[in-house]
Design an enzyme around this catalytic site. Structure first.
Site, mmCIF file in Angstrom:
data_model
loop_
_atom_site.group_PDB
_atom_site.id
_atom_site.type_symbol
_atom_site.label_atom_id
_atom_site.label_comp_id
_atom_site.label_asym_id
_atom_site.label_seq_id
_atom_site.Cartn_x
_atom_site.Cartn_y
_atom_site.Cartn_z
ATOM 1 N N PRO A 123 29.211 44.278 18.592
ATOM 2 C CG PRO A 123 31.242 45.080 19.400
ATOM 3 C CD PRO A 123 29.854 45.516 19.052
ATOM 4 C CD GLU A 173 33.209 53.564 24.202
ATOM 5 O OE1 GLU A 173 33.446 52.360 24.449
ATOM 6 O OE2 GLU A 173 33.970 54.277 23.512
ATOM 7 N NE ARG A 223 30.009 36.372 -2.824
ATOM 8 C CZ ARG A 223 30.709 36.320 -3.945
ATOM 9 N NH1 ARG A 223 31.110 37.420 -4.522
ATOM 10 N NH2 ARG A 223 31.019 35.155 -4.486
ATOM 11 C CG ASP A 233 30.764 32.060 -3.704
ATOM 12 O OD1 ASP A 233 31.395 31.970 -4.776
ATOM 13 O OD2 ASP A 233 30.100 33.040 -3.377
HETATM 14 C C1 4FL Z 1 32.054 44.942 15.793
HETATM 15 C C2 4FL Z 1 29.917 45.611 14.925
HETATM 16 C C3 4FL Z 1 31.825 43.678 15.268
HETATM 17 C C4 4FL Z 1 29.756 44.324 14.436
HETATM 18 C C5 4FL Z 1 30.818 49.294 16.733
HETATM 19 C C6 4FL Z 1 32.080 48.984 17.196
HETATM 20 C C7 4FL Z 1 31.074 45.921 15.618
HETATM 21 C C8 4FL Z 1 31.249 47.270 16.161
HETATM 22 N N1 4FL Z 1 30.709 43.391 14.609
HETATM 23 N N2 4FL Z 1 30.338 48.238 16.111
HETATM 24 N N3 4FL Z 1 32.326 47.713 16.822
#
Ligand code: 4FL
Length: 249
Positions: free
Chosen positions: A88, A116, A154, A169
């Protein structure tokens, strides 16, 4: 594309990659994707991949040693590989990033975190690029890696059918897609727009462009602002937009 996916849940990733267009592209050799089990690079009878975070707090952290061993072993075979960590905290993934990853000739190692996250020393030493698919937390990076791989694949020639190309697309011209219809022409009184039945290709092109502009204006107006700034709206587009928004400005 040549891809390795490092994960503690190889079956979860493999199951998706076997199916559908990605599975076919792999079988044809257009995509080379191998799933690597991080567990195989752990040590001891219990094969532990995670540990408690220093400083306390909820959850577990992926230990650095198995990650270093896995990435170093893959890089021995693929010295020019790029390591992409899904998290994230990463750069936000989009259509342009999918296209540029597809065009990258270097092997790509997707590292999926769990819990985590991964030990910061592994991130700093090993990761070339950190990518997020959106502002939410998943249980791990696996689904994010699959999203990135599918969207990028794609753009690889031959992955879609011969008569299809990703540059037809939604987003390829910066706009949302226009609506689609198939038979029957009248379903319980709901009719297909007459122009689509007309066979007049110029009228169909104009209708589709207007509908794409209308959908974008209604649902994602910020995309139009960006298109205008980038000079990607034609004089015809601007005229359609004035029609759609009902202004003469
Ligand atoms: C969330 C990875 C959004 C990529 C682990 C927990 C993540 C993610 N984008 N990895 N959340």
């Amino acid at each position: 594309m040549k891809i390795k996916v490092i994960t503690l849940f190889p079956a979860m990733v493999e199951t998706v990659l076997e199916e559908s267009l990605l599975g076919k592209a792999r079988a044809k050799g257009i995509l080379s994707i191998d799933v690597v089990n991080l567990r195989d690079f752990t040590e001891g009878r219990h094969q532990v991949a995670d540990d408690y975070p220093y400083g306390g707090g909820a959850g577990m952290v992926l230990k650095p040693e198995p990650i270093f061993r896995t990435v170093e072993s893959l890089k021995k075979e693929l010295p020019d590989a790029r390591v992409i960590y899904l998290s994230p905290q990463g750069e936000r993934f989009d259509h342009e990033m999918a296209q540029s990853l597809a065009a990258d000739t270097r092997p790509q190692i997707f590292l999926c975190g769990r819990y985590e996250g991964i030990d910061e020393r592994a991130r700093v030493a090993l990761v070339d690029r950190e990518i997020s698919i959106g502002d939410y937390v998943l249980n791990g990076g696996e689904l994010a890696a699959l999203v990135v791989i599918e969207a990028a694949a794609r753009f690889v020639p031959g992955v879609l059918g011969d008569d299809r190309s990703a540059d037809q697309d939604s987003f390829s011209d910066g706009l949302l897609d226009y609506p689609h219809f198939t038979r029957p022409p009248d379903f319980e009184g709901m009719k297909v727009p007459e122009v689509l039945l007309s066979g007049n290709h110029e009228n169909i092109r104009v209708w589709r462009r207007k509908e794409a502009l209308r959908a974008t204006w209604l649902k994602r107006p910020e995309l139009l602002t960006r298109m205008e700034q980038e000079g990607r709206l034609s004089a015809e587009d601007m005229r359609f937009l004035r029609e759609i928004s009902g202004t003469d400005a």
